[in-house]
Motif scaffolding. Structure first.
Motif, PDB file in Angstrom:
ATOM      1  N   ARG A   1      52.773 -35.556  57.088  1.00  0.00           N
ATOM      2  CA  ARG A   1      52.663 -36.397  56.175  1.00  0.00           C
ATOM      3  C   ARG A   1      51.679 -37.460  56.849  1.00  0.00           C
ATOM      4  O   ARG A   1      50.670 -37.947  55.799  1.00  0.00           O
TER       5      ARG A   1
ATOM      6  N   ARG B   1      35.506 -35.072  40.537  1.00  0.00           N
ATOM      7  CA  ARG B   1      35.971 -33.930  39.998  1.00  0.00           C
ATOM      8  C   ARG B   1      36.426 -34.164  38.592  1.00  0.00           C
ATOM      9  O   ARG B   1      36.393 -35.484  38.080  1.00  0.00           O
TER      10      ARG B   1
ATOM     11  N   GLY C   1      50.248 -35.090  42.871  1.00  0.00           N
ATOM     12  CA  GLY C   1      49.018 -35.515  43.789  1.00  0.00           C
ATOM     13  C   GLY C   1      47.911 -35.450  43.275  1.00  0.00           C
ATOM     14  O   GLY C   1      46.717 -34.881  43.615  1.00  0.00           O
ATOM     15  N   CYS C   2      47.930 -36.402  42.436  1.00  0.00           N
ATOM     16  CA  CYS C   2      46.894 -36.631  41.315  1.00  0.00           C
ATOM     17  C   CYS C   2      45.591 -37.434  41.993  1.00  0.00           C
ATOM     18  O   CYS C   2      44.426 -37.483  41.188  1.00  0.00           O
TER      19      CYS C   2
ATOM     20  N   LEU D   1      46.207 -45.203  46.034  1.00  0.00           N
ATOM     21  CA  LEU D   1      45.413 -43.958  45.075  1.00  0.00           C
ATOM     22  C   LEU D   1      45.933 -44.395  43.604  1.00  0.00           C
ATOM     23  O   LEU D   1      45.324 -44.374  42.739  1.00  0.00           O
TER      24      LEU D   1
ATOM     25  N   ASP E   1      56.902 -38.960  45.480  1.00  0.00           N
ATOM     26  CA  ASP E   1      56.768 -37.903  46.433  1.00  0.00           C
ATOM     27  C   ASP E   1      56.975 -36.499  46.003  1.00  0.00           C
ATOM     28  O   ASP E   1      58.145 -36.357  45.324  1.00  0.00           O
ATOM     29  N   VAL E   2      56.259 -35.403  46.105  1.00  0.00           N
ATOM     30  CA  VAL E   2      56.506 -34.195  45.724  1.00  0.00           C
ATOM     31  C   VAL E   2      57.851 -33.719  46.149  1.00  0.00           C
ATOM     32  O   VAL E   2      58.593 -32.917  45.490  1.00  0.00           O
ATOM     33  N   TYR E   3      58.351 -34.057  47.279  1.00  0.00           N
ATOM     34  CA  TYR E   3      59.680 -33.545  47.972  1.00  0.00           C
ATOM     35  C   TYR E   3      60.750 -34.314  47.002  1.00  0.00           C
ATOM     36  O   TYR E   3      61.789 -33.831  47.426  1.00  0.00           O
TER      37      TYR E   3
ATOM     38  N   ALA F   1      47.018 -29.627  42.228  1.00  0.00           N
ATOM     39  CA  ALA F   1      45.813 -29.195  42.561  1.00  0.00           C
ATOM     40  C   ALA F   1      45.454 -29.571  43.903  1.00  0.00           C
ATOM     41  O   ALA F   1      45.303 -30.856  44.256  1.00  0.00           O
TER      42      ALA F   1
ATOM     43  N   GLN G   1      48.434 -27.621  50.390  1.00  0.00           N
ATOM     44  CA  GLN G   1      47.648 -27.367  51.451  1.00  0.00           C
ATOM     45  C   GLN G   1      48.073 -28.309  52.402  1.00  0.00           C
ATOM     46  O   GLN G   1      47.814 -28.166  53.635  1.00  0.00           O
TER      47      GLN G   1
HETATM   48  C1  LIG Z   1      43.087 -33.342  48.311  1.00  0.00           C
HETATM   49  S1  LIG Z   1      43.884 -34.508  47.405  1.00  0.00           S
HETATM   50  C2  LIG Z   1      43.731 -33.920  45.661  1.00  0.00           C
HETATM   51  C3  LIG Z   1      43.559 -34.740  44.536  1.00  0.00           C
HETATM   52  C4  LIG Z   1      43.701 -34.259  43.068  1.00  0.00           C
HETATM   53  N1  LIG Z   1      44.726 -33.399  42.836  1.00  0.00           N
HETATM   54  C5  LIG Z   1      42.153 -33.197  43.181  1.00  0.00           C
HETATM   55  O1  LIG Z   1      42.391 -32.038  43.110  1.00  0.00           O
HETATM   56  O2  LIG Z   1      41.069 -33.765  43.189  1.00  0.00           O
HETATM   57  C6  LIG Z   1      45.598 -34.197  47.675  1.00  0.00           C
HETATM   58  C7  LIG Z   1      46.607 -35.276  47.009  1.00  0.00           C
HETATM   59  O3  LIG Z   1      47.829 -35.025  47.388  1.00  0.00           O
HETATM   60  C8  LIG Z   1      48.687 -36.367  47.664  1.00  0.00           C
HETATM   61  N2  LIG Z   1      49.614 -36.073  48.372  1.00  0.00           N
HETATM   62  C9  LIG Z   1      49.906 -35.592  49.555  1.00  0.00           C
HETATM   63  N3  LIG Z   1      51.148 -35.593  49.847  1.00  0.00           N
HETATM   64  C10 LIG Z   1      51.811 -35.781  48.788  1.00  0.00           C
HETATM   65  C11 LIG Z   1      53.345 -35.941  48.806  1.00  0.00           C
HETATM   66  N4  LIG Z   1      54.327 -35.585  49.667  1.00  0.00           N
HETATM   67  N5  LIG Z   1      53.615 -36.095  47.437  1.00  0.00           N
HETATM   68  C12 LIG Z   1      52.643 -36.411  46.277  1.00  0.00           C
HETATM   69  N6  LIG Z   1      51.224 -36.545  46.529  1.00  0.00           N
HETATM   70  C13 LIG Z   1      50.905 -36.068  47.897  1.00  0.00           C
HETATM   71  C14 LIG Z   1      47.609 -37.267  48.355  1.00  0.00           C
HETATM   72  O4  LIG Z   1      47.644 -38.437  48.362  1.00  0.00           O
HETATM   73  C15 LIG Z   1      46.136 -36.869  47.593  1.00  0.00           C
HETATM   74  O5  LIG Z   1      45.940 -37.684  46.428  1.00  0.00           O
END
Ligand SMILES: C[S@@+](CC[C@H](N)C(=O)[O-])C[C@H]1O[C@@H](n2cnc3c(N)ncnc32)[C@H](O)[C@@H]1O
Length: 271
Positions: free
Chosen positions: A9, A25, A48-49, A77, A97-99, A113, A117
């Motif tokens: 995290r 993007r 995760g936008c 963000l 949070d995605v979880y 997207a 990872q």
């Molecule tokens: C590499 S960016 C990708 C942003 C966008 N989806 C794109 O493809 O350009 C990864 C995103 O995932 C978000 N993220 C990471 N952990 C997360 C979580 N637990 N819940 C929701 N979002 C998360 C980050 O804050 C970040 O904005």
């Protein structure tokens, strides 16, 4: 040994200066498989936008009667996304949070997207994504296999060393550097059906209008993620700085192409 629970995290936090990469993007250039699936009237959740550049394209593609909701765990963000895209009908952003998604059985398509990872437990996240989609709806995930990046010619040794350290730093936090190639199996484990995989490799060649920006992602990475890696003690500041400078020079003088390996994996929630 298991990494401490919060290491992923902490490392996933988007560093200062990342917005430029995210804002460059768009739906049609950076989430091509999803763009093919969208139709007017659909309800779509984009998890995760980031700063919402792709989510905006989703809202435009499902207009006039559809809607797009972008969520991100980082409030800064989400604020930037709201500020940049406030004028788009059918588009909203929330911090979540995605979880622990606050949505169940609500969307025709749920997408994430380049997000899984960064997670130490992508299976738990995928369960949440599958629960947010309506029965009969579709989950679409876009991800990298960072182990399969290819540069022509090879980049400077300092960047090769930096990139190897980057992959180790991620793996030490429990992240899967090859997650694109493991998604289909994860989809099956959470009960999604009709799973299909589409190649979405991102190739940039000298002569492309945006070549310097796109191949420059690793100079930006050394400048931003590199600071986190120095703070975590995995590389020296001297290596970080050399990787950034040498790579920028290599882009100007000899880089020919970069191929980032990405797959879009989709599956249906049983009706
Ligand atoms: C590499 S960016 C990708 C942003 C966008 N989806 C794109 O493809 O350009 C990864 C995103 O995932 C978000 N993220 C990471 N952990 C997360 C979580 N637990 N819940 C929701 N979002 C998360 C980050 O804050 C970040 O904005």
């Amino acid at each position: 040994m298991q990494p401490p629970k919060d290491t992923a995290r902490h490392r996933a936090h988007m560093p200062e200066g990342s917005s430029g990469v995210l804002n460059a993007r768009s739906l049609t250039t950076a989430h091509r498989r999803l763009a093919q699936l969208l139709q007017p009237g659909l309800a779509v959740l984009d998890v995760g936008c980031g700063t919402g550049a792709i989510t905006r394209g989703i809202a435009e593609a499902v207009a006039p009667n559809g809607r797009a909701v972008g969520i991100d765990v980082h409030p800064g963000l989400v604020e930037e996304a709201r500020r940049l895209h406030s004028n788009v009908p059918g588009l909203s952003f929330e911090t979540a949070d995605v979880y622990h998604l606050p949505f169940h059985n609500q969307f025709d398509i749920v997408t994430a997207a380049r997000v899984l990872q960064w997670l130490a437990n992508p299976l738990a996240a995928l369960q949440q994504l599958a629960a947010a989609v309506k029965p009969g709806g579709r989950v679409v995930i876009l991800e990298y296999n960072h182990e399969k990046i290819a540069w022509q010619p090879p980049p400077p040794l300092s960047m090769q060393e930096f990139y190897s350290a980057f992959l180790r730093w991620r793996a030490d936090a429990g992240m899967d550097n090859a997650i694109a190639d493991h998604l289909a199996e994860l989809f099956a484990r959470v009960g999604l059906t009709d799973i299909s995989v589409t190649s979405q490799h991102e190739i940039t060649r000298r002569g492309d209008a945006d070549f310097t920006t796109r191949i420059g992602i690793w100079a930006e990475g050394a400048a931003s993620r590199g600071q986190q890696m120095v703070a975590d003690g995995v590389i020296s500041e001297a290596l970080r700085a050399a990787a950034e400078t040498d790579y920028r020079n290599w882009i100007n003088e000899s880089a020919a192409s970069q191929t980032m390996y990405l797959l879009a994996v989709e599956g249906l929630r049983p009706a």
